[in-house]
Design an enzyme around this catalytic site. Structure first.
Site, PDB file in Angstrom:
ATOM      1  N   GLY A  10      18.486  90.092 -74.915  1.00 12.55           N
ATOM      2  CA  GLY A  10      18.489  89.304 -73.718  1.00 12.55           C
ATOM      3  C   GLY A  10      19.794  89.428 -73.055  1.00 12.55           C
ATOM      4  CG  ASN A  33      16.666  92.248 -70.495  1.00 11.23           C
ATOM      5  OD1 ASN A  33      17.201  91.109 -71.143  1.00 11.23           O
ATOM      6  ND2 ASN A  33      16.214  92.267 -69.342  1.00 11.23           N
ATOM      7  NE  ARG A  34      11.235  89.576 -70.979  1.00 13.56           N
ATOM      8  CZ  ARG A  34      10.472  88.489 -69.999  1.00 13.56           C
ATOM      9  NH1 ARG A  34       9.483  88.222 -70.049  1.00 13.56           N
ATOM     10  NH2 ARG A  34      11.501  88.010 -68.989  1.00 13.56           N
ATOM     11  CB  SER A 130      30.003  75.487 -75.234  1.00 10.02           C
ATOM     12  OG  SER A 130      30.236  74.754 -73.854  1.00 10.02           O
ATOM     13  CE  LYS A 184      26.415  74.563 -75.887  1.00 10.00           C
ATOM     14  NZ  LYS A 184      25.671  74.033 -74.743  1.00 10.00           N
ATOM     15  CG  HIS A 187      29.526  70.679 -76.087  1.00 11.14           C
ATOM     16  ND1 HIS A 187      28.620  70.855 -74.882  1.00 11.14           N
ATOM     17  CD2 HIS A 187      30.645  70.855 -76.049  1.00 11.14           C
ATOM     18  CE1 HIS A 187      29.776  71.603 -74.114  1.00 11.14           C
ATOM     19  NE2 HIS A 187      30.703  71.534 -74.565  1.00 11.14           N
ATOM     20  CG  ASN A 188      24.910  70.659 -73.729  1.00 12.28           C
ATOM     21  OD1 ASN A 188      25.900  71.525 -74.223  1.00 12.28           O
ATOM     22  ND2 ASN A 188      23.903  71.557 -72.983  1.00 12.28           N
ATOM     23  CD  GLU A 191      27.627  70.353 -70.242  1.00 15.99           C
ATOM     24  OE1 GLU A 191      28.025  71.337 -71.090  1.00 15.99           O
ATOM     25  OE2 GLU A 191      26.476  70.599 -69.458  1.00 15.99           O
ATOM     26  CE  LYS A 262      19.450  76.148 -67.590  1.00 12.60           C
ATOM     27  NZ  LYS A 262      20.786  75.590 -67.631  1.00 12.60           N
TER      28      LYS A 262
HETATM   29  C1  6PG Z   1      27.548  75.022 -71.903  1.00 13.06           C
HETATM   30  C2  6PG Z   1      26.712  74.271 -71.273  1.00 13.06           C
HETATM   31  C3  6PG Z   1      25.519  74.956 -70.900  1.00 13.06           C
HETATM   32  C4  6PG Z   1      24.733  74.574 -69.885  1.00 13.06           C
HETATM   33  C5  6PG Z   1      24.027  73.614 -70.181  1.00 13.06           C
HETATM   34  C6  6PG Z   1      23.639  73.089 -68.709  1.00 13.06           C
HETATM   35  O1  6PG Z   1      28.144  74.232 -72.894  1.00 13.06           O
HETATM   36  O2  6PG Z   1      28.061  75.907 -71.535  1.00 13.06           O
HETATM   37  O3  6PG Z   1      26.435  72.958 -71.599  1.00 13.06           O
HETATM   38  O4  6PG Z   1      24.846  75.138 -72.102  1.00 13.06           O
HETATM   39  O5  6PG Z   1      25.203  74.815 -68.580  1.00 13.06           O
HETATM   40  O6  6PG Z   1      22.713  73.996 -70.476  1.00 13.06           O
HETATM   41  O7  6PG Z   1      22.570  71.963 -68.914  1.00 13.06           O
HETATM   42  P1  6PG Z   1      21.658  71.271 -67.860  1.00 13.06           P
HETATM   43  O8  6PG Z   1      21.128  72.199 -67.053  1.00 13.06           O
HETATM   44  O9  6PG Z   1      20.873  70.494 -68.729  1.00 13.06           O
HETATM   45  O10 6PG Z   1      22.692  70.610 -67.078  1.00 13.06           O
END
Ligand code: 6PG
Length: 469
Positions: A10, A33-34, A130, A184, A187-188, A191, A262
């Site tokens: 990837g 990569n594909r 991250s 993680k 963490h998000n 974030e 996401k």
């Molecule tokens: C990180 C970020 C990374 C990405 C997120 C964004 O830790 O490097 O979190 O993983 O930027 O997926 O998430 P959203 O698209 O949900 O904002």
């Protein structure tokens, strides 16, 4: 030909940057990569690092050029693509070989994949990575889940490519199965919350105080040298200062106010509800993103109800009030994230190392911030204590919660939406209220469903004198 130390599938932005980072740290890496064109272009543009990179045009090639027992990193979109890739790879691998999913997987999927690997007698790690593109290239923060033996086999590579805080690597084993991806995810969630609170404070400056983007940028840049020092404060100053090449306008004024996602923030909120953990600031941030996406509906709302009179009377809030509110909000949102990690342990059978998690987040990742070092110290003294009650953070909250209240109260009075900051304040107030109003909830539950309640003056389950109703 010398075989590669590791394989990587990837070559999207993150995969390509990770491969260059691995090569730069002195490990040979086979890449696939594909789309073959992407693989070729990647190795052609790798410069001197191309010596360490073996471009492969098939999975068979990738396997044949990797040292046994093999370790293959997947950096492909989370979800079914990972399962498809594992299914394509497994028949080509030996039992001793290991697959490492480095994408933003849902930790439930990682738990399942790890269990499938165990029952098939093979090896699997799920790692949260991250730091975005820059982190992947020069040192991400890495949160590892899977068996400790698997981690030990590849830790020298993951530690080498990770960010370093002073000399301490930001790569740690979190526990079995999906532990790394769970960390993680949290963490998000943090974030999302940190970003939302910054956005809310920017809103107070822009709409309430009528500051221009340059003034806002200077304020954020100043804050980035104090207690709010963090990656997100720093980039906020930078995005506020940026000008659009096409129009010369401030970039932020051109960007549509509709946030994407996401889903990792949503997963954090969902898991918190499953675990009955209170993370209202993160939930508010997810909700705010959901509402931001409803641009047309918001426009209709403004047409129907009129926009709130958001301009604040002169002198209602100072820049120092905003900084203090953000400090308090930030402490409370990280507090909630760590409390969620703690709540997951008994349910998933993990012993997530909270002080180590704070340490891994000090460098490389998106939520890195000077506060995390103090959080690591506080959690080392007492890992399961809510951070609000660690003396260092109690002091910070005592010094700043009045400003948080002032900012939230002013925002509410004048119609500035501050959902994450308001949630932080309500959490704070609930957490310092020994006599809550849940006695009313208990009485209501008993009234309509005979659910019973506890009494202060007597043990056991009791019912009320509700009579016939
Ligand atoms: C990180 C970020 C990374 C990405 C997120 C964004 O830790 O490097 O979190 O993983 O930027 O997926 O998430 P959203 O698209 O949900 O904002």
């Amino acid at each position: 030909m010398m075989k590669s130390d590791i394989g990587l599938i990837g070559l999207g932005t993150m995969g390509a940057m990770l491969a260059l980072n691995i090569a730069e740290k002195g490990f040979k890496v086979s890449v696939f990569n594909r789309t073959t064109k992407t693989t070729r272009e990647f190795s052609e543009t790798a410069g001197p690092l191309s010596e360490m990179i073996t471009p492969c045009e098939s999975l068979e090639d990738l396997i044949a050029t990797s040292k046994k027992p093999r370790a293959i990193i997947l950096m492909v979109p989370a979800g079914t693509t990972v399962d498809e890739q594992i299914a394509a790879l497994r028949p080509l691998l030996d039992n001793e070989d290991m697959i490492i999913d480095a994408g933003n997987a849902n930790f439930h999927d990682t738990n399942r994949r790890a269990a499938e690997a165990v029952s098939a007698g093979t090896h699997f790690l799920g790692i949260g990575v991250s730091g975005g593109e820059e982190g992947a290239r020069h040192g991400p923060s890495i949160m590892v889940g899977g068996s400790e033996a698997s981690w030990n086999r590849v830790s020298h590579i993951l530690v080498a490519i990770s960010a370093k805080y002073d000399a301490t690597p930001c790569a740690t084993w979190m526990g079995e199965g999906g532990a790394g991806h769970f960390v993680k995810t949290v963490h998000n969630g943090i974030e999302y919350a940190d970003m939302q609170m910054i956005a809310e404070i920017y809103g107070v400056m822009r709409d309430g105080m009528k500051l221009n983007t340059t003034e806002c940028s200077e304020i954020f840049a100043g804050w980035n040298t104090g207690p709010l020092q963090s990656y997100l404060t720093g980039i906020s100053a930078k995005v506020l200062a940026a000008k659009d090449h096409k129009t010369g306008q401030p970039m932020l004024d051109i960007i549509v106010d509709r946030a994407g996602q996401k889903g990792t923030g949503r997963w954090t909120a969902i898991e918190a509800q499953h675990l009955a953990a209170a993370i209202p600031v993160i939930e508010a941030a997810v909700t705010a993103r959901n509402l931001s996406a409803q641009l047309e509906m918001r426009q209709n709302g403004e047409n129907l109800f009129g926009s709130a009179p958001t301009i604040l009377p002169e002198g209602s809030l100072s820049v120092d009030n905003l900084e203090a509110a953000l400090i308090a909000g930030k402490v409370l949102c990280y507090t909630q994230g760590f409390a969620l990690l703690s709540a997951a342990n008994p349910v998933f059978g993990w012993s997530l190392p909270l002080p180590e998690i704070a340490k891994v987040w000090r460098k490389g990742c998106i939520i890195r911030s000077s506060m995390l070092n103090d959080m690591a110290s506080a959690l080392s003294q007492s890992p399961d204590r809510n951070l609000m009650f660690a003396p260092f953070f109690t002091n910070i909250l005592n010094s700043n919660h009045n400003a948080l209240r002032k900012v939230v109260a002013t925002g509410i009075t004048y119609g500035l939406p501050l959902p994450a900051l308001a949630s932080a304040l309500s959490y704070f107030d609930m957490m310092r209220t020994s006599r809550s109003t849940a006695n009313m909830i208990q009485a209501q539950r008993d009234f309509f469903g005979a659910h019973s309640f506890e009494r202060f003056d007597e043990d056991g389950a009791h019912h009320g004198p509700w009579g016939s109703h």
